[in-house]
Design a protein around this motif. Structure first.
Motif, PDB file in Angstrom:
ATOM      1  N   PHE A 208       0.790  -1.228   0.000  1.00 28.36           N
ATOM      2  CA  PHE A 208       0.000   0.000   0.000  1.00 28.36           C
ATOM      3  C   PHE A 208       0.824   1.280   0.000  1.00 28.36           C
ATOM      4  CE2 PHE A 208      -2.945  -3.205   1.385  1.00 28.36           C
ATOM      5  CZ  PHE A 208      -4.109  -2.857   0.743  1.00 28.36           C
ATOM      6  N   GLY A 209       2.104   1.193  -0.392  1.00 35.70           N
ATOM      7  CA  GLY A 209       2.983   2.352  -0.329  1.00 35.70           C
ATOM      8  C   GLY A 209       2.398   3.599  -0.980  1.00 35.70           C
ATOM      9  N   GLN A 210       1.965   3.458  -2.243  1.00 38.69           N
ATOM     10  CA  GLN A 210       1.448   4.605  -2.974  1.00 38.69           C
ATOM     11  C   GLN A 210       0.137   5.101  -2.383  1.00 38.69           C
ATOM     12  OE1 GLN A 210       3.091   6.119  -5.695  1.00 38.69           O
ATOM     13  NE2 GLN A 210       1.579   7.688  -5.208  1.00 38.69           N
ATOM     14  N   THR A 211      -0.720   4.170  -1.994  1.00 37.19           N
ATOM     15  CA  THR A 211      -2.011   4.541  -1.411  1.00 37.19           C
ATOM     16  C   THR A 211      -1.805   5.374  -0.151  1.00 37.19           C
ATOM     17  OG1 THR A 211      -2.908   2.478  -2.247  1.00 37.19           O
ATOM     18  CG2 THR A 211      -4.166   3.590  -0.544  1.00 37.19           C
ATOM     19  N   GLN A 213       0.709   7.219   0.571  1.00 39.96           N
ATOM     20  CA  GLN A 213       1.185   8.551   0.187  1.00 39.96           C
ATOM     21  C   GLN A 213       0.031   9.419  -0.319  1.00 39.96           C
ATOM     22  OE1 GLN A 213       4.988   8.376  -1.733  1.00 39.96           O
ATOM     23  NE2 GLN A 213       4.545  10.249  -2.844  1.00 39.96           N
ATOM     24  N   GLN A 216      -1.797  10.716   2.597  1.00 37.91           N
ATOM     25  CA  GLN A 216      -1.056  11.764   3.308  1.00 37.91           C
ATOM     26  C   GLN A 216      -1.094  13.089   2.570  1.00 37.91           C
ATOM     27  OE1 GLN A 216       2.798   9.895   3.989  1.00 37.91           O
ATOM     28  NE2 GLN A 216       2.220   9.608   6.125  1.00 37.91           N
ATOM     29  N   SER A 217      -1.110  13.033   1.226  1.00 36.08           N
ATOM     30  CA  SER A 217      -1.091  14.311   0.505  1.00 36.08           C
ATOM     31  C   SER A 217      -2.501  14.882   0.341  1.00 36.08           C
ATOM     32  CB  SER A 217      -0.390  14.154  -0.851  1.00 36.08           C
ATOM     33  OG  SER A 217      -0.872  13.029  -1.521  1.00 36.08           O
ATOM     34  N   SER A 234      -3.107  -6.047   5.331  1.00 41.30           N
ATOM     35  CA  SER A 234      -1.740  -5.573   5.521  1.00 41.30           C
ATOM     36  C   SER A 234      -1.677  -4.046   5.546  1.00 41.30           C
ATOM     37  CB  SER A 234      -0.833  -6.087   4.406  1.00 41.30           C
ATOM     38  OG  SER A 234      -0.847  -7.485   4.371  1.00 41.30           O
ATOM     39  N   GLU A 237      -0.933  -2.303   9.177  1.00 39.08           N
ATOM     40  CA  GLU A 237       0.450  -2.381   9.624  1.00 39.08           C
ATOM     41  C   GLU A 237       1.304  -1.363   8.854  1.00 39.08           C
ATOM     42  OE1 GLU A 237       1.319  -4.883  12.106  1.00 39.08           O
ATOM     43  OE2 GLU A 237       2.848  -3.322  12.193  1.00 39.08           O
ATOM     44  N   GLN A 238       1.093  -1.306   7.538  1.00 37.80           N
ATOM     45  CA  GLN A 238       1.913  -0.424   6.710  1.00 37.80           C
ATOM     46  C   GLN A 238       1.586   1.051   6.964  1.00 37.80           C
ATOM     47  OE1 GLN A 238       1.677  -1.931   2.635  1.00 37.80           O
ATOM     48  NE2 GLN A 238       2.106  -3.988   3.381  1.00 37.80           N
ATOM     49  N   SER A 241       3.124   2.007  10.315  1.00 39.26           N
ATOM     50  CA  SER A 241       4.578   2.185  10.321  1.00 39.26           C
ATOM     51  C   SER A 241       4.976   3.432   9.542  1.00 39.26           C
ATOM     52  CB  SER A 241       5.276   0.947   9.785  1.00 39.26           C
ATOM     53  OG  SER A 241       5.169   0.882   8.393  1.00 39.26           O
ATOM     54  N   ALA A 242       4.119   3.885   8.611  1.00 39.92           N
ATOM     55  CA  ALA A 242       4.393   5.154   7.919  1.00 39.92           C
ATOM     56  C   ALA A 242       3.841   6.336   8.707  1.00 39.92           C
ATOM     57  CB  ALA A 242       3.788   5.138   6.525  1.00 39.92           C
ATOM     58  N   ASN A 243       3.271   6.051   9.883  1.00 37.87           N
ATOM     59  CA  ASN A 243       2.783   7.099  10.774  1.00 37.87           C
ATOM     60  C   ASN A 243       1.736   8.001  10.129  1.00 37.87           C
ATOM     61  OD1 ASN A 243       2.586   8.438  13.138  1.00 37.87           O
ATOM     62  ND2 ASN A 243       4.452   9.661  12.891  1.00 37.87           N
ATOM     63  N   VAL A 244       0.742   7.404   9.475  1.00 33.50           N
ATOM     64  CA  VAL A 244      -0.328   8.182   8.846  1.00 33.50           C
ATOM     65  C   VAL A 244      -1.098   8.965   9.909  1.00 33.50           C
ATOM     66  CG1 VAL A 244      -2.516   8.023   7.618  1.00 33.50           C
ATOM     67  CG2 VAL A 244      -0.566   6.676   6.856  1.00 33.50           C
ATOM     68  N   THR A 264      -0.115  -6.244  15.917  1.00 26.78           N
ATOM     69  CA  THR A 264       0.600  -5.705  17.053  1.00 26.78           C
ATOM     70  C   THR A 264       0.142  -4.282  17.322  1.00 26.78           C
ATOM     71  OG1 THR A 264       2.427  -6.949  16.136  1.00 26.78           O
ATOM     72  CG2 THR A 264       2.926  -5.517  17.989  1.00 26.78           C
TER      73      THR A 264
ATOM     74  N   GLN B  13       8.436   5.600  -3.668  1.00 27.86           N
ATOM     75  CA  GLN B  13       7.479   4.620  -4.198  1.00 27.86           C
ATOM     76  C   GLN B  13       8.156   3.689  -5.196  1.00 27.86           C
ATOM     77  OE1 GLN B  13       4.886   4.081  -2.796  1.00 27.86           O
ATOM     78  NE2 GLN B  13       4.819   5.973  -1.612  1.00 27.86           N
ATOM     79  N   ASP B  16      10.306   1.332  -3.255  1.00 28.81           N
ATOM     80  CA  ASP B  16       9.477   0.392  -2.512  1.00 28.81           C
ATOM     81  C   ASP B  16       9.010  -0.743  -3.429  1.00 28.81           C
ATOM     82  OD1 ASP B  16       8.115  -0.472  -0.250  1.00 28.81           O
ATOM     83  OD2 ASP B  16       6.252   0.459  -0.933  1.00 28.81           O
ATOM     84  N   SER B 128       8.979   5.793  11.828  1.00 28.80           N
ATOM     85  CA  SER B 128       8.900   6.524  10.570  1.00 28.80           C
ATOM     86  C   SER B 128       9.771   7.776  10.614  1.00 28.80           C
ATOM     87  CB  SER B 128       7.450   6.924  10.314  1.00 28.80           C
ATOM     88  OG  SER B 128       7.028   7.807  11.338  1.00 28.80           O
ATOM     89  N   ARG B 134       5.596  14.892   4.976  1.00 26.10           N
ATOM     90  CA  ARG B 134       4.997  13.559   4.898  1.00 26.10           C
ATOM     91  C   ARG B 134       5.861  12.594   5.680  1.00 26.10           C
ATOM     92  NH1 ARG B 134       4.266  12.913  -1.455  1.00 26.10           N
ATOM     93  NH2 ARG B 134       2.877  14.670  -1.858  1.00 26.10           N
ATOM     94  N   SER B 135       5.229  11.551   6.205  1.00 27.46           N
ATOM     95  CA  SER B 135       6.017  10.586   6.959  1.00 27.46           C
ATOM     96  C   SER B 135       6.149   9.292   6.177  1.00 27.46           C
ATOM     97  CB  SER B 135       5.365  10.349   8.318  1.00 27.46           C
ATOM     98  OG  SER B 135       4.011  10.010   8.145  1.00 27.46           O
ATOM     99  N   TYR B 136       7.318   8.688   6.287  1.00 26.92           N
ATOM    100  CA  TYR B 136       7.596   7.452   5.569  1.00 26.92           C
ATOM    101  C   TYR B 136       8.095   6.414   6.560  1.00 26.92           C
ATOM    102  CZ  TYR B 136       7.476  10.483   1.499  1.00 26.92           C
ATOM    103  OH  TYR B 136       7.089  11.375   0.538  1.00 26.92           O
ATOM    104  N   SER B 137       7.752   5.141   6.266  1.00 22.49           N
ATOM    105  CA  SER B 137       8.195   4.058   7.129  1.00 22.49           C
ATOM    106  C   SER B 137       9.687   3.802   6.916  1.00 22.49           C
ATOM    107  CB  SER B 137       7.389   2.802   6.815  1.00 22.49           C
ATOM    108  OG  SER B 137       8.004   1.689   7.411  1.00 22.49           O
ATOM    109  N   THR B 209       5.424  -6.626   7.868  1.00 28.24           N
ATOM    110  CA  THR B 209       4.558  -5.629   7.229  1.00 28.24           C
ATOM    111  C   THR B 209       3.252  -6.229   6.749  1.00 28.24           C
ATOM    112  OG1 THR B 209       5.280  -5.980   4.945  1.00 28.24           O
ATOM    113  CG2 THR B 209       6.672  -4.608   6.318  1.00 28.24           C
ATOM    114  N   THR B 211      -0.148  -9.350   6.853  1.00 24.19           N
ATOM    115  CA  THR B 211      -1.016 -10.226   7.618  1.00 24.19           C
ATOM    116  C   THR B 211      -0.504 -11.648   7.503  1.00 24.19           C
ATOM    117  OG1 THR B 211      -2.699  -8.911   6.544  1.00 24.19           O
ATOM    118  CG2 THR B 211      -3.439 -10.577   8.077  1.00 24.19           C
ATOM    119  N   GLN B 259      -4.388   1.580  -7.763  1.00 20.68           N
ATOM    120  CA  GLN B 259      -3.844   0.227  -7.684  1.00 20.68           C
ATOM    121  C   GLN B 259      -4.266  -0.664  -8.852  1.00 20.68           C
ATOM    122  OE1 GLN B 259      -1.998  -1.514  -5.386  1.00 20.68           O
ATOM    123  NE2 GLN B 259      -2.061  -0.404  -3.463  1.00 20.68           N
TER     124      GLN B 259
END
Lengths: 413, 290
Positions: A208-211, A213, A216-217, A234, A237-238, A241-244, A264, B13, B16, B128, B134-137, B209, B211, B259
């Motif tokens: 979900f990296g792009q999603t 982002q 966030q924007s 998933s 979790e993602q 960790s990207a602190n959305v 977790t 991106q 990634d 992050s 913007r924040s990134y993991s 990262t 499930t 996606q």
């Protein structure tokens, strides 16, 4: 594979049934056969195995109390493997060769729409015990799961009031996600908010990296997550960790896939879910249900809303058959049409609506805290499944066997 | 600043997606690309690595060690599978499809029956960083570094080590290698084990990262097969540039259209490549430089 093995007694009962086929009055004395088609393996198994257990619990309780009208309940269970084709195959099998009286079937809306034409073709009766996107107006279907007017008309305005009017929707790309997103869009507009974004994710996507982002924007105040299946889960979790860091609102998480137990902390923190049941609900009826459930299935990971709905559905069916005096579908529906088929179960009192054959619910707003414990900031009691009836679906008068959405409502009479 | 922010976002991106493609296809590139075994159980080796990693990490092992344990166990399982099943099917590629598919079904269903429909994950470490609002993991950046490290490590292994030379010789001219005294049976086993270990490593790296479910391997399958098919037989000339090109296509389309179009882009690319460059990128690159 996981079909319950017929024991000697039921084999003999079956033989007796076959011998007595010519005398219909006599056939009423055999067991009442209930088909159970649920996913016990595949992508959805985590959320649906518990439904089978709930039905087994209800069947045991009903049989221990003397059955339905003195007839024992016999379950015919098949594993549909999270595969729509299996639903079609097994639905034909339970209706044609097993000749069950009623079927309890289906998790995803795609699977329901896959089997529904077969139920119509053989004029069967099926209970769909899942929350879903709403709109099924079909005489052969009884729906005990919650629908958008119960889950979104409560959740979205509450979230907008609490966090702000800009909403980002993330939805699974199939009928459930698309139609639910339409509901969210409409409710946001009605309440004077704006859609900050909307994205549909194909089933099975796990990255979900792009999603993240995109979210966030945007200037979203909260994110509506209508993600389905283990792969899409998933996301949490993602995103965490990207602190959305945005609050989330959902009709499917926690109450279905118990993500707060599996992930977790704090990946699901600040998630708000409207559900008609989860095991954390702190009422005597709920505690009693959880206790009985664990007595029969000690290792059950979580008792979700679909488990409660399946259990309630069994008891509603028992009541309708007892009042009708037969398992004949028209007679059962005639009882439903009286409008007073209710059951006071684990989630409080619920009633079936004759027009849509959907169920009223007490809706709990569950909040996931930082440590993944659950609190309930709000409870809405007795929310009716009003939309279909208001839009013009009336199954007591005619049976269109169709699914309607806000953008394609029933045709004007 | 806005420009820097969007450039960094795009690079992130791209990196990634590139990391995901490289890490998930490395094992398959060895087993399918080099050895020619169409391994439909690739996803289950990934699942094996992920499950072992999660169990080890929750038992108290530090995450990097847990990931290595996952890779090791997957590699050992791979060598066992090679010994029992794959060894007899090297000259029967179609039969190996059925056999590995069967292994994949048995593994998924076996894990479901023994360990249940879901397993608790380990949580993504490292938190992050903020870049331009913007924040990134951070862990994702670690994954990118791992992808590059993996490519470098494999290059050294296959081109600058005794094992690599013998492995390549065994796979290209088995009779000749055998005549020169190489125990080819053992080499096949070790190479297959290496492929399985790389798949296990992919599972271990992505376990925090994702499930944890028995079917989790299937979400890697499309991407890894697409990358290996587009890349062709050679990991370095093929799979690495293929991953870069596919990452560009997928990240770009996902950014602009979502996606769904990212997925479509991947699949259209593989159809075009199969039609125009049947030998994949490496076949084409080697063909033009010859």
């Amino acid at each position: 594979m996981t079909r319950t093995r017929p024991n000697l007694a039921s084999l003999m009962a079956g033989a007796a049934l076959a011998l007595a086929a010519a005398a219909p009055g006599f056939a009423q004395d055999g067991p009442i056969k209930i088909g159970v088609l649920e996913d016990q393996s595949g992508d959805f198994a985590a959320a649906t195995t518990v439904k089978v257990h709930a039905i087994q619990l209800a069947a045991k309780e009903i049989n221990d109390a003397g059955g339905i009208n003195g007839r024992p309940v016999e379950l015919v269970i098949y594993d549909t493997q999270s595969d729509n084709r299996r639903y079609q195959e097994f639905m034909r099998r339970v209706l044609q060769s097993d000749k069950v009286d009623v079927v309890f079937a289906g998790f995803s809306s795609a699977s329901r729409e896959a089997y529904r034409p077969i139920v119509n073709q053989f004029d069967g009766l099926a209970f769909y015990n899942n929350q879903y996107e709403g709109g099924v107006c079909d005489n052969n279907m009884i729906v005990t799961g919650a629908v958008p007017e119960q889950q979104f008309s409560t959740l979205i305005p509450w979230m907008m009031e609490e966090y702000g009017p800009n909403v980002y929707t993330l939805a699974a790309d199939y009928n459930f996600g698309q139609i639910s997103a339409e509901w969210v869009r409409n409710i946001v507009e009605e309440n004077g908010g704006t859609m900050a974004g909307e994205e549909f994710i194909p089933l099975g996507v796990s990255q979900f990296g792009q999603t993240i982002q995109n979210i966030q924007s945007s200037d979203a105040d909260f994110v509506v997550t209508l993600l389905v299946g283990a792969a899409q889960a998933s996301y949490y979790e993602q995103a965490s960790s990207a602190n959305v860091g945005l609050p989330m609102a959902s009709s499917v998480n926690v109450g279905q896939g118990y993500e707060h137990k599996r992930f977790t902390p704090p990946s699901l923190a600040n998630m708000y879910v409207t559900t008609n049941y989860i095991e954390e609900i702190d009422t005597p009826a709920s505690k009693d249900f959880v206790e009985r459930f664990h007595a029969m299935f000690p290792d059950e990971p979580y008792i979700n809303q679909e488990a409660a709905n399946s259990y309630i559905a069994m008891n509603l069916y028992k009541q309708m058959v007892e009042r009708a005096g037969t398992t004949d579908h028209d007679a059962v529906r005639a009882v439903l049409a009286e409008g007073d088929v209710c059951f006071d179960g684990p989630s409080g009192n619920v009633c079936l609506d004759p027009k849509s054959q959907h169920m009223s619910h007490t809706i709990y707003l569950a909040k996931v805290n930082d440590d993944h414990s659950i609190t309930f900031p709000k409870v809405w009691e007795d929310i009716e499944p009003y939309w279909l009836g208001d839009a013009g679906c009336d199954l007591t008068k005619n049976d269109p066997s169709a699914q309607y959405t806000p953008s394609s409502p029933p045709p004007a009479q | 600043m806005a420009l820097f922010q969007s450039v960094f976002g795009m690079l992130y991106q791209f990196g990634d997606t590139f990391a995901f493609l490289v890490i998930s296809c490395a094992g398959l590139a060895v087993i399918f690309g080099m050895m020619g075994v169409i391994n439909l159980a690739h996803g289950e080796f990934i699942m094996c690595g992920a499950y072992v990693t999660a169990s080890a990490a929750r038992a108290g092992l530090p995450l990097p060690l847990a990931i290595l344990t996952g890779a090791l166990v997957a590699g050992l399982v791979g060598m066992l599978v090679e010994r029992l099943v794959i060894r007899h099917l090297y000259h029967r590629p179609l039969d190996s499809i059925i056999a590995t598919w069967g292994i994949s079904l048995i593994a998924t269903q076996g894990v479901l029956i023994v360990l249940g429909s879901t397993m608790q994950g380990v949580g993504t470490p490292l938190g992050s960083i903020d870049v331009g609002g913007r924040s990134y993991s951070l862990y994702r950046l670690v994954l990118m570094a791992c992808a590059l490290g993996l490519l470098g490590g494999l290059y050294v292994l296959f081109y600058h080590s005794r094992f690599g030379v013998i492995a390549r010789a065994t796979i290209q001219k088995p009779q000749m290698a055998h005549a020169l005294g190489v125990n080819t049976g053992r080499m096949y086993g070790l190479t297959f084990g290496l492929g399985a270990a790389l798949a296990g490593l992919a599972g271990g790296l992505y376990a925090p990262t994702m499930t944890m479910v028995p079917t989790m391997g299937s979400t890697f399958m499309v991407e890894s097969f697409v990358t290996v098919v587009v890349g062709g037989a050679d990991i370095f000339v093929g799979a690495a540039p293929a991953a870069a090109i596919l990452a560009l296509i997928k990240a770009g389309l996902t950014a602009w259209y979502g996606q769904l179009f990212g997925q479509i882009g991947l699949l259209v690319t593989v159809i075009l490549v199969i039609r125009i460059l049947p030998g994949g990128l490496s076949g084409w690159l080697k063909g033009t430089t010859r």
